[in-house]
Design a protein around this motif. Structure first.
Motif, short mmCIF file in Angstrom:
data_model
loop_
_atom_site.label_atom_id
_atom_site.label_comp_id
_atom_site.label_asym_id
_atom_site.label_seq_id
_atom_site.Cartn_x
_atom_site.Cartn_y
_atom_site.Cartn_z
N VAL A 477 42.40 -4.62 17.13
CA VAL A 477 41.51 -5.76 16.91
C VAL A 477 40.19 -5.24 16.36
O VAL A 477 39.74 -4.13 16.70
CB VAL A 477 41.30 -6.56 18.21
N MET A 478 39.56 -6.03 15.49
CA MET A 478 38.24 -5.71 14.97
C MET A 478 37.32 -6.90 15.24
O MET A 478 37.63 -8.04 14.87
CB MET A 478 38.28 -5.43 13.47
N LEU A 479 36.20 -6.62 15.93
CA LEU A 479 35.20 -7.64 16.17
C LEU A 479 34.05 -7.43 15.19
O LEU A 479 33.59 -6.30 14.99
CB LEU A 479 34.69 -7.57 17.60
N VAL A 480 33.61 -8.53 14.55
CA VAL A 480 32.48 -8.48 13.63
C VAL A 480 31.38 -9.35 14.20
O VAL A 480 31.60 -10.54 14.47
CB VAL A 480 32.89 -8.98 12.22
N LYS A 481 30.17 -8.75 14.37
CA LYS A 481 29.04 -9.48 14.94
C LYS A 481 28.11 -9.91 13.79
O LYS A 481 27.65 -9.07 12.99
CB LYS A 481 28.30 -8.59 15.93
N VAL A 482 27.83 -11.22 13.69
CA VAL A 482 27.01 -11.75 12.60
C VAL A 482 25.97 -12.71 13.15
O VAL A 482 26.08 -13.22 14.27
CB VAL A 482 27.88 -12.47 11.54
N ASP A 483 24.96 -12.95 12.28
CA ASP A 483 23.93 -13.95 12.58
C ASP A 483 24.58 -15.33 12.46
O ASP A 483 25.29 -15.60 11.49
CB ASP A 483 22.77 -13.81 11.59
N GLU A 484 24.33 -16.17 13.44
CA GLU A 484 24.97 -17.49 13.44
C GLU A 484 24.58 -18.32 12.23
O GLU A 484 25.40 -19.07 11.68
CB GLU A 484 24.62 -18.26 14.72
#
Length: 831
Positions: A477-484
């Motif tokens: 699995v790959m989690l990507v964290k972004v600005d909402e």
């Protein structure tokens, strides 16, 4: 006239006649007369004419003679006319009722009808007496017959007429006899199967005998209903004796006795029923118990029940001997079955009934064979996840092999419970080999051996249990964290835990890299969740779990996205009264806008503390704009700008405070300085101070202009006063405060008229030095004061006496008028 017996001449008394006289063509009754003991009738004093005697009643025991006896009485007749009437004596009959079986036995209570030969009823009911007799007297000569209408008790009715004849002149009694037979009985024999009474047997032959064994009837044969019916049996004792049995049955010569009882009436007769039974000629059977796979092996100790075709138990506890046999004899023809109730040691119980049939009149023994299988075993394979033994796995495919690897069964697939169950396995060694792994799992071809042991009884059989495991094919699995708000912007430094679906921590300290990514590999299929433990700098922590599932047999990396919001700020606006020590003002309305004026929120209203608090504001520039002012206050639409700065952590967030002020709507006042005596004359150069109601100087040096006016604007609502500090030139100073009030939301300028009196050059007798107060006029409805005579300060009076006198008169009048107006003015001010 004399009545006599026709045969014997005997005198007959008691005969009755009617005496009739002929009148014309008919006869008229003259008298009724009866013969006396001498048989005589005497009638005197009869008129001449034709007469006749007609007998109406015969003497007792004699036949009525209805033939008229005519006679004539002549004219002047003197002798007695003698006539003779004759009667024939009646006959009699006597009936005697006897029993046919015993002619010495007379029968009472038999009932008869007596009728003539032509059927004319003479006596409808005659009954035999205790001696069995009926005597009928006074019968006219002729032919008669007795008809029996009711038989004596226990006897048959005999309806045969009994004729007899009464002869004329024959005095003897006619004697007749009536014979009755006893009411006969009826016997019915039914021939049935001894063991099945519902089965009627045709073709059995019997003799009927009396109780002494004397043959009365022979060759009596049962019909298709198994019956023989014998009728007309006199009361007594009898017996049936079988002389020939039905086909396939054994002869039974035992006499079958029965009794025919007397019946009072024929309606009371009951059929005597007897039953005769026969047993079928028996047969025999032999059962042999052998091993199913080796029939040369005889099995002792097997226990059976013998049942009929319907399953009814006839014999039980039948056990095979050392030769494996059971023999049963004397079985009546029919269908049977052996049912095994206990198998030999180490063998399975035979569940199928072993049927056979004993034929009628069977000569040879029937042979049947019963086989048994060795008690088989049972194996249960359970397929589970290698890492989670509680996780069962369906869809795994196996082969069953013997210990040499020979395939016995294939395509065995674990069910929804992860199980394969194989039954009926003979004792021996076996193995399972996986041929196809479940979906999402790795194949494991390692043989799984097991042994099926022999069991003495089926109750001793134990299920052999084996377990097979598989490892799941892992995924990633790959989690990507972004600005909402800008998902193209990735966020570095967010820290996560990896948990299972129950919240158990599997990995921790997983931190997004400079590309905002976390990659986790070698995850077994199942449900997981990322939980943020530390947000990126300047962003809010989002602790909501981010769930995901690794599918079985997953080929590609699963991607999930996690968003963060920038840490928001908070602003507090306080609305205060600018002129009242910044007292808080409630109910003022504002709109919140971004720095470009775009509406973000509206209808924001200050509370009782004069505050509006807005939270969750993203970093940026904003402004409040007042949209509705308070009553009596001026609307201030000047934007109140503020900035929400970025905060590195939520603990660093500070509330931005701004203040908004309001001023009350101001009013204005105009003071007009006029000459006391001539109010149309305005006075320039008067100097005033503006004071509060408490005397505090607010403005000074306010000087009336050429029009005598001072205008003061932007006065807050409240009480004020003008105080003159310098009078116009030539006029007296008047320091009396001139009070006035500025109302809330005042619309028009308040006007005040203030008077000054001229300075006198020399004292004038009778003149006063009265300083009058100004008149405050209603700005909308001010009325001009009456004109006053007066001179400008410094004006010289005439020097001549006339002029002086004239001036004095004018002055007196003016002072009078002025005094009146001053009085009026003071009253107004007082009000």
């Amino acid at each position: 006239m004399q009545k006599i017996d026709q045969e014997t001449g005997d005198i007959l008394a008691g005969a009755t006649f009617v005496l009739e006289k002929k009148t014309g063509d008919s006869y008229k009754v003259v008298d009724y007369l009866t013969t006396d003991v001498a048989g005589m009738i005497y009638k005197a004093n009869l008129d001449p004419g034709k007469y006749r005697f007609v007998e109406t009643k015969a003497p007792n025991g004699y036949q009525l003679n209805t033939e008229p006896i005519p006679f004539t009485i002549g004219e002047k007749q003197t002798e007695i006319l003698t006539l003779t009437a004759k009667n024939i004596k009646l006959g009699s009959a006597e009936l005697t009722k006897l029993a046919k079986e015993d002619e010495n036995q007379s029968l009472k209570d038999a009932e008869f009808r007596l009728e003539r030969e032509d059927g004319t009823v003479v006596y409808p009911l005659l009954r035999t007496d205790e001696n069995g007799k009926i005597l009928v007297p006074n019968l006219e000569p002729g032919k008669y017959q007795f008809i029996e209408t009711k038989a004596p008790a226990y006897y048959q009715l005999n309806e045969e007429p009994i004729p007899f004849t009464v002869k004329s002149g024959d005095p003897s009694t006619v004697m007749v006899t009536a014979i009755n037979e006893l009411i006969r009985g009826k016997a019915e024999l039914t021939k049935v199967d001894k063991d099945n009474k519902a089965l009627k047997l045709e073709g059995a032959k019997f003799e009927l005998q009396d109780e002494a064994g004397n043959n009365l009837q022979e060759s009596l044969t049962t019909n298709k209903d198994g019956k023989i019916v014998v009728e007309d049996l006199k009361p007594g004792k009898y017996q049936f004796v079988e002389t020939k049995a039905p086909a396939h049955y054994q002869l039974d010569e035992t006499p079958i006795p029965f009794t025919i009882d007397k019946s009072k009436t024929e309606a009371d007769v009951e059929v005597v029923s007897v039953q005769a039974t026969n047993e079928l000629i028996p047969g025999s059977v032999e059962l042999e118990k052998v091993d199913e796979d080796n029939q040369g092996t005889k099995l002792a100790g097997a226990v059976f029940e013998l049942q009929d075709a319907d399953g009814k138990v006839l014999q039980e506890g039948l056990t095979t001997n050392v030769e494996g046999k059971i023999v049963i004899e004397d079985l009546r023809p029919g269908k049977y079955q052996f049912v095994e109730t206990q198998a030999p040691d180490y063998y399975k119980l035979g569940t199928e009934p072993i049927t056979f049939e004993i034929e009628k009149s069977q000569k040879k023994i029937v042979s049947v064979t019963a086989t048994n299988k060795l008690i088989t075993g049972k194996v249960e394979l359970t397929k589970v996840d290698k890492d989670n033994k509680k996780q069962i796995i369906d869809g795994a495919v196996f082969e069953l092999q013997n210990e040499a690897g020979k395939m016995l069964q294939e395509g065995l697939t674990t069910d929804k419970d992860g199980k394969i169950v194989v039954e009926d396995l003979k004792p021996g060694k076996y193995q399972f080999v996986e041929t196809q792994a479940p979906k999402g799992y790795q194949l494991d071809e390692t043989p799984i051996p097991f042994t099926i042991d022999k069991s003495k009884t089926e109750a001793d059989v134990e299920v052999v249990s084996v377990q097979a495991t598989n490892e799941l094919i892992p995924g990633s699995v790959m989690l990507v964290k972004v600005d909402e708000d800008n998902q193209d912007k990735t966020l570095e430094g967010a820290a996560f835990e990896l948990q299972d679906e129950a919240g158990k921590t599997l990995q921790e300290g997983l931190t997004t890299n400079k590309d905002g990514k976390i990659v986790v590999e070698d995850l077994k299929p199942g449900k997981y969740q990322f939980v943020e433990m530390q947000a990126p700098a300047y962003y809010q922590l989002d602790a909501k779990p981010i769930t995901f599932e690794i599918e079985k047999d997953q080929k590609e990396i699963l991607s999930v996205t996690a968003t963060n919001k920038l840490i928001t700020g908070k602003v507090e606006l306080t609305k205060v009264d600018k002129d009242n020590d910044n007292a808080p003002l409630a109910e003022a309305e504002f709109a919140l806008q971004d720095e470009t004026g775009k509406m973000l929120q509206e209808g924001l209203t200050t509370n009782k503390d004069g505050k509006i608090v807005v939270e969750n504001l993203k970093p940026g520039k904003y402004q409040f704009v007042e949209t509705k002012a308070l009553t009596h206050y001026q609307l201030d639409e000047t934007p109140i700008t503020f900035t929400i700065d970025k905060s590195k952590t939520e603990a660093d967030v500070e509330v931005v405070s701004v203040q908004a002020t309001n001023e009350l709507i101001p009013g204005s006042v105009m003071l007009v300085k006029v000459d006391e005596d001539n109010q149309d004359k305005t006075l320039e150069g008067a100097v005033f101070e503006l004071q509060g109601a408490d005397g505090k100087v607010l403005q000074e040096g306010l000087t009336t202009n050429a029009e005598g006016k001072i205008v003061v604007e932007n006065l807050k609502p409240g009480k004020y006063q003008f105080v003159e500090t310098q009078a116009p030139k030539g006029y007296q100073l008047d320091e009396t405060p001139i009070s006035f009030t500025i109302d809330f939301s005042q619309g028009k300028t308040l006007e005040l008229t203030v008077e000054n009196s001229i300075i006198q050059k020399a004292p004038v007798s009778g003149s006063g030095n009265d300083n009058s107060q100004p008149t405050q006029k209603d700005p909308e409805n001010s009325k001009e004061q009456p004109d006053q005579a007066g001179q400008q300060a410094g004006e010289k009076l005439p020097q001549t006496g006339e002029e002086w006198l004239r001036y004095m008169m004018i002055l007196g009048i003016s002072l009078f008028i002025l005094g009146g107006f001053l009085l009026i003015s003071r009253r107004r001010n007082a009000n």
